[in-house]
Design a protein around this motif. Sequence first.
Motif, PDB file in Angstrom:
ATOM      1  N   VAL A 172      -2.901   6.242  19.929  1.00  0.00           N
ATOM      2  CA  VAL A 172      -2.569   6.413  18.515  1.00  0.00           C
ATOM      3  C   VAL A 172      -1.312   5.625  18.145  1.00  0.00           C
ATOM      4  N   ASN A 173      -1.180   5.387  16.852  1.00  0.00           N
ATOM      5  CA  ASN A 173       0.090   4.933  16.264  1.00  0.00           C
ATOM      6  C   ASN A 173       0.269   5.599  14.920  1.00  0.00           C
ATOM      7  N   ILE A 174       1.514   5.727  14.515  1.00  0.00           N
ATOM      8  CA  ILE A 174       1.834   6.215  13.174  1.00  0.00           C
ATOM      9  C   ILE A 174       2.721   5.164  12.517  1.00  0.00           C
ATOM     10  N   THR A 175       2.380   4.779  11.284  1.00  0.00           N
ATOM     11  CA  THR A 175       3.290   3.910  10.522  1.00  0.00           C
ATOM     12  C   THR A 175       3.862   4.729   9.372  1.00  0.00           C
ATOM     13  N   ARG A 176       5.159   4.568   9.119  1.00  0.00           N
ATOM     14  CA  ARG A 176       5.804   5.309   8.015  1.00  0.00           C
ATOM     15  C   ARG A 176       6.441   4.294   7.077  1.00  0.00           C
ATOM     16  N   CYS A 177       5.820   4.158   5.925  1.00  0.00           N
ATOM     17  CA  CYS A 177       6.227   3.093   5.005  1.00  0.00           C
ATOM     18  C   CYS A 177       6.963   3.662   3.804  1.00  0.00           C
ATOM     19  N   SER A 178       7.809   2.823   3.228  1.00  0.00           N
ATOM     20  CA  SER A 178       8.489   3.184   1.983  1.00  0.00           C
ATOM     21  C   SER A 178       7.515   2.997   0.813  1.00  0.00           C
ATOM     22  N   ASN A 179       8.013   3.171  -0.406  1.00  0.00           N
ATOM     23  CA  ASN A 179       7.156   3.093  -1.605  1.00  0.00           C
ATOM     24  C   ASN A 179       6.517   1.717  -1.754  1.00  0.00           C
ATOM     25  N   ASN A 180       5.213   1.720  -1.977  1.00  0.00           N
ATOM     26  CA  ASN A 180       4.487   0.453  -2.191  1.00  0.00           C
ATOM     27  C   ASN A 180       4.293   0.189  -3.676  1.00  0.00           C
ATOM     28  N   TYR A 181       4.118  -1.089  -4.002  1.00  0.00           N
ATOM     29  CA  TYR A 181       3.705  -1.460  -5.358  1.00  0.00           C
ATOM     30  C   TYR A 181       2.854  -2.720  -5.231  1.00  0.00           C
ATOM     31  N   GLY A 182       2.094  -3.030  -6.299  1.00  0.00           N
ATOM     32  CA  GLY A 182       1.269  -4.236  -6.258  1.00  0.00           C
ATOM     33  C   GLY A 182      -0.041  -3.995  -6.988  1.00  0.00           C
ATOM     34  N   PRO A 183      -1.030  -4.899  -6.811  1.00  0.00           N
ATOM     35  CA  PRO A 183      -2.313  -4.787  -7.508  1.00  0.00           C
ATOM     36  C   PRO A 183      -3.061  -3.504  -7.171  1.00  0.00           C
ATOM     37  N   TYR A 184      -3.814  -2.983  -8.115  1.00  0.00           N
ATOM     38  CA  TYR A 184      -4.680  -1.816  -7.965  1.00  0.00           C
ATOM     39  C   TYR A 184      -3.903  -0.514  -7.748  1.00  0.00           C
ATOM     40  N   HIS A 185      -2.660  -0.467  -8.198  1.00  0.00           N
ATOM     41  CA  HIS A 185      -1.857   0.748  -8.054  1.00  0.00           C
ATOM     42  C   HIS A 185      -2.186   1.686  -9.205  1.00  0.00           C
ATOM     43  N   PHE A 186      -2.566   2.900  -8.897  1.00  0.00           N
ATOM     44  CA  PHE A 186      -3.005   3.866  -9.910  1.00  0.00           C
ATOM     45  C   PHE A 186      -1.863   4.149 -10.897  1.00  0.00           C
ATOM     46  N   PRO A 187      -2.135   4.099 -12.206  1.00  0.00           N
ATOM     47  CA  PRO A 187      -1.036   4.133 -13.184  1.00  0.00           C
ATOM     48  C   PRO A 187      -0.331   5.467 -13.366  1.00  0.00           C
ATOM     49  N   GLU A 188      -0.525   6.438 -12.469  1.00  0.00           N
ATOM     50  CA  GLU A 188       0.312   7.644 -12.540  1.00  0.00           C
ATOM     51  C   GLU A 188       1.614   7.409 -11.759  1.00  0.00           C
ATOM     52  N   LYS A 189       1.677   6.364 -10.939  1.00  0.00           N
ATOM     53  CA  LYS A 189       2.875   6.091 -10.137  1.00  0.00           C
ATOM     54  C   LYS A 189       3.839   5.216 -10.942  1.00  0.00           C
ATOM     55  N   LEU A 190       5.130   5.248 -10.575  1.00  0.00           N
ATOM     56  CA  LEU A 190       6.173   4.689 -11.448  1.00  0.00           C
ATOM     57  C   LEU A 190       5.917   3.256 -11.951  1.00  0.00           C
ATOM     58  N   ILE A 191       5.754   2.301 -11.041  1.00  0.00           N
ATOM     59  CA  ILE A 191       5.707   0.895 -11.482  1.00  0.00           C
ATOM     60  C   ILE A 191       4.499   0.601 -12.384  1.00  0.00           C
ATOM     61  N   PRO A 192       3.269   0.968 -11.976  1.00  0.00           N
ATOM     62  CA  PRO A 192       2.152   0.699 -12.899  1.00  0.00           C
ATOM     63  C   PRO A 192       2.216   1.542 -14.171  1.00  0.00           C
ATOM     64  N   LEU A 193       2.790   2.735 -14.074  1.00  0.00           N
ATOM     65  CA  LEU A 193       2.941   3.563 -15.284  1.00  0.00           C
ATOM     66  C   LEU A 193       3.830   2.848 -16.293  1.00  0.00           C
TER      67      LEU A 193
END
Length: 336
Positions: A172-193
């Motif tokens: 197994v591996n686990i990746t822990r990422c910070s906030n993403n932004y970019g194409p196809y981001h659902f508009p309830e999240k900050l940047i696309p909103l």
Amino acid sequence: MKRILITGGAGFIGSNFVRHMLAAHPDYEIINLDALTYAGNLENLQDISKNPHYAFVKGDITDGGAVNAVISQGVEAIVNFAAESHVDRSIEDPSIFVKTNVLGTQVLLDEARKNGVKKYLQVSTDEVYGALGPEGLFSETTPLAPNSPYSASKTGADLLVRAYHETYGLNVNITRCSNNYGPYHFPEKLIPLVITNVLEGKEIPVYGDGLQIRDWLHVADHCRAIDLVLHESRSGEVYNIGGNNERTNIHIVKTILQELGKPESLIKYVKDRPGHDRRYAIDATKIRTELGWQPEYTFETGIRDTVKWYLENKAWWQNVKSGDYIKYYEKMYGNR
Ligand code: NAD
């Protein structure tokens, strides 16, 4: 590694990852298993839907039978993006978060173990570490201290992934990422909103004083990092992913307004969310030094590209912002 199961591939990051994998590994077969909740949208994948190396299966990761039917066809690796992912929704109703994020992960791990899957990669978040004060960074050894039902459910999932490695020797591996932004981001999240509200001439709701700090990464850089971990990492390891792009929420809003040539008078401060983490920031030294990953986008180039994408893909987000989304938005922010 030839046949890969991507769960939650119809969501924001998952759909970008499906597209990345088909382009980066043209000899692979990609199966996308997704329940198509409100956040799952096959229009995110329209351009590759006829690719002979890609198959979509509608199914729920908490349903062992559905998962087994796919994995038993001979899947070599699983990358799990499927999750309930929105903090505000987790405050409204935590139960579905526990079901999908914790139970769903356990079902996938179990089927991986029983079917001899060679690699299981869990896509997790920096929110499992809780909040930071004004100084410091999250490293892979920072104690887990989630503050929202969302991050608590993601933490539960991470601990199960760890346990399947320790107990059953699953790779197994686990990746822990910070906030993403970019194409196809659902508009309830900050940047696309913000982008879509500005384009519609609507007010921009900003929680509290807007000085919450997040560490932003373009989704394409996240996808390249996951690909590297999938192929090059050591078994059982956790990798933080982040681009050293700490910005306050209000800075993000003002940058987008500037980019679109609109006035700051569109900003409307609203009551802060309960338990709102003040600051997240990631130390990504391990993935940079061990696997040689580095982001290609700066925050400025990434935001510019993203604004351009939303300008060029109005039909996509106008569709997403109709129907059930309107009811949700009005409940959260009123009829603005
Ligand atoms: P998203 O909400 O856009 O997509 C989630 C996808 O999972 C949707 O397609 C949905 O239909 C699917 N799904 C939900 N429940 C399911 C179920 N029971 N069975 C099968 N499919 C189901 O989420 P996202 O922003 O793309 O995030 C993907 C993953 O990355 C999540 O695990 C999230 O915790 C993690 N993550 C996200 C961010 C971010 O900034 N968005 C940052 C770090 C980590």
